[in-house]
Design a protein around this motif. Sequence first.
Motif, PDB file in Angstrom:
ATOM      1  N   LYS A   1       0.836  -1.198   0.000  1.00  0.00           N
ATOM      2  CA  LYS A   1       0.000   0.000   0.000  1.00  0.00           C
ATOM      3  C   LYS A   1       0.869   1.245   0.000  1.00  0.00           C
ATOM      4  O   LYS A   1       1.945   1.274   0.602  1.00  0.00           O
ATOM      5  CB  LYS A   1      -0.940   0.017   1.213  1.00  0.00           C
ATOM      6  N   VAL A   2       0.393   2.287  -0.702  1.00  0.00           N
ATOM      7  CA  VAL A   2       1.107   3.565  -0.774  1.00  0.00           C
ATOM      8  C   VAL A   2       0.143   4.687  -0.400  1.00  0.00           C
ATOM      9  O   VAL A   2      -1.008   4.703  -0.856  1.00  0.00           O
ATOM     10  CB  VAL A   2       1.654   3.824  -2.201  1.00  0.00           C
ATOM     11  N   GLU A   3       0.613   5.571   0.455  1.00  0.00           N
ATOM     12  CA  GLU A   3      -0.164   6.765   0.788  1.00  0.00           C
ATOM     13  C   GLU A   3       0.405   7.936  -0.010  1.00  0.00           C
ATOM     14  O   GLU A   3       1.607   8.206   0.041  1.00  0.00           O
ATOM     15  CB  GLU A   3      -0.100   7.069   2.286  1.00  0.00           C
TER      16      GLU A   3
ATOM     17  N   PHE B   1       3.074   2.395  -9.032  1.00  0.00           N
ATOM     18  CA  PHE B   1       2.139   1.474  -8.377  1.00  0.00           C
ATOM     19  C   PHE B   1       0.869   2.223  -7.966  1.00  0.00           C
ATOM     20  O   PHE B   1      -0.255   1.751  -8.166  1.00  0.00           O
ATOM     21  CB  PHE B   1       2.830   0.855  -7.158  1.00  0.00           C
ATOM     22  N   ALA B   2       1.059   3.421  -7.420  1.00  0.00           N
ATOM     23  CA  ALA B   2      -0.087   4.225  -6.982  1.00  0.00           C
ATOM     24  C   ALA B   2      -0.921   4.704  -8.171  1.00  0.00           C
ATOM     25  O   ALA B   2      -2.157   4.695  -8.111  1.00  0.00           O
ATOM     26  CB  ALA B   2       0.402   5.422  -6.164  1.00  0.00           C
ATOM     27  N   ILE B   3      -0.259   5.113  -9.242  1.00  0.00           N
ATOM     28  CA  ILE B   3      -0.979   5.601 -10.429  1.00  0.00           C
ATOM     29  C   ILE B   3      -1.906   4.516 -10.984  1.00  0.00           C
ATOM     30  O   ILE B   3      -3.087   4.769 -11.260  1.00  0.00           O
ATOM     31  CB  ILE B   3       0.016   6.061 -11.514  1.00  0.00           C
ATOM     32  N   ILE B   4      -1.382   3.309 -11.143  1.00  0.00           N
ATOM     33  CA  ILE B   4      -2.196   2.208 -11.676  1.00  0.00           C
ATOM     34  C   ILE B   4      -3.349   1.888 -10.721  1.00  0.00           C
ATOM     35  O   ILE B   4      -4.494   1.661 -11.148  1.00  0.00           O
ATOM     36  CB  ILE B   4      -1.323   0.961 -11.917  1.00  0.00           C
TER      37      ILE B   4
ATOM     38  N   TRP C   1      -8.322   0.588  -7.235  1.00  0.00           N
ATOM     39  CA  TRP C   1      -8.010  -0.527  -6.350  1.00  0.00           C
ATOM     40  C   TRP C   1      -7.687   0.068  -4.980  1.00  0.00           C
ATOM     41  O   TRP C   1      -6.519   0.284  -4.611  1.00  0.00           O
ATOM     42  CB  TRP C   1      -6.824  -1.324  -6.907  1.00  0.00           C
ATOM     43  N   THR C   2      -8.737   0.375  -4.239  1.00  0.00           N
ATOM     44  CA  THR C   2      -8.610   1.198  -3.038  1.00  0.00           C
ATOM     45  C   THR C   2      -7.837   0.535  -1.897  1.00  0.00           C
ATOM     46  O   THR C   2      -7.426   1.213  -0.955  1.00  0.00           O
ATOM     47  CB  THR C   2      -9.996   1.620  -2.542  1.00  0.00           C
ATOM     48  N   ASP C   3      -7.667  -0.784  -1.959  1.00  0.00           N
ATOM     49  CA  ASP C   3      -6.856  -1.449  -0.926  1.00  0.00           C
ATOM     50  C   ASP C   3      -5.377  -1.125  -1.090  1.00  0.00           C
ATOM     51  O   ASP C   3      -4.588  -1.329  -0.164  1.00  0.00           O
ATOM     52  CB  ASP C   3      -7.050  -2.966  -0.992  1.00  0.00           C
TER      53      ASP C   3
END
Length: 277
Positions: free
Chosen positions: A136-138, A199-202, A208-210
């Motif tokens: 996960k990325v914030e 990863f966050a962009i895709i 894909w909110t998880d």
Amino acid sequence: MHKHKKIDIPVIDSFIKKFAEMYLNQRSQTQFDYKSINEQVLFNNLGFGTDALKQIITKNTIPVDKKREQGLDQNILNDIYRSDLGELLMTYYFEEKLPDGERFVIPLKNITFRERAELPGRGLDAIGYKKIGDSKVEILLGEAKVSADKKSPPPVVDSTDASIYNTQLNHKNETPIVVQRLSDYVRRLNSKDAAILGFAIISIKNQWTDNFSITYGCTLVRDHTCVNESSDFGKMKTNQSDFEPGKVHFSILSFSDKTIKDTVDLFYKKVQELIAN
């Protein structure tokens, strides 16, 4: 979840010097290593080391404010040093002033890659990230404003079209805009940072909110003559639920002993002093 805080900043010599040096470093940052250039045969034929090149590049990335040099007041909307100091303070806050584990990485600053040094930046003032575990990325979407307006909250918080609230709400409601901004930003990054933001962009594009979360980072620069801790947050506090499931993190950074104008003038003077040496 949401965070709102005020920090008082004493405008002392060390503060001005620290952020003037930070400004020079960010404005003159290069994608190449001066040492590697120095080893090139073509460059050696000049008879000069890379110190000369570095000095020229640095000096030409730092704008001279002709109005300030003449003792005239600068138009706020065109005051590059005013807006840049706001951005410097915001990125410093989110990268270095938060507790360990809460800090963001802001791999490239707007101040660095803005094409025209004499014009304030437009669009997002900062993009950052932090990894949460391995999956996960914030993302940090940062907006900074500087206001000496006596109104509380000042219009730049939630009244104008380009206010923090309206700009960040647009980011919340218009996923394609966020994907576009992130896509443009990631092109300038190294492979390590690009992999994480990629990863966050895709994930954002496909909802894909998880895999991701978003922090709407906001910084309002004020001073002791106008700050109002109870109401300056405006709709970014009263309507903070508008940004859920994202988080609002709003910092008011207030100069405790000088006005915004005097502080920006000191900042400008120190930058020009450093560049002249």
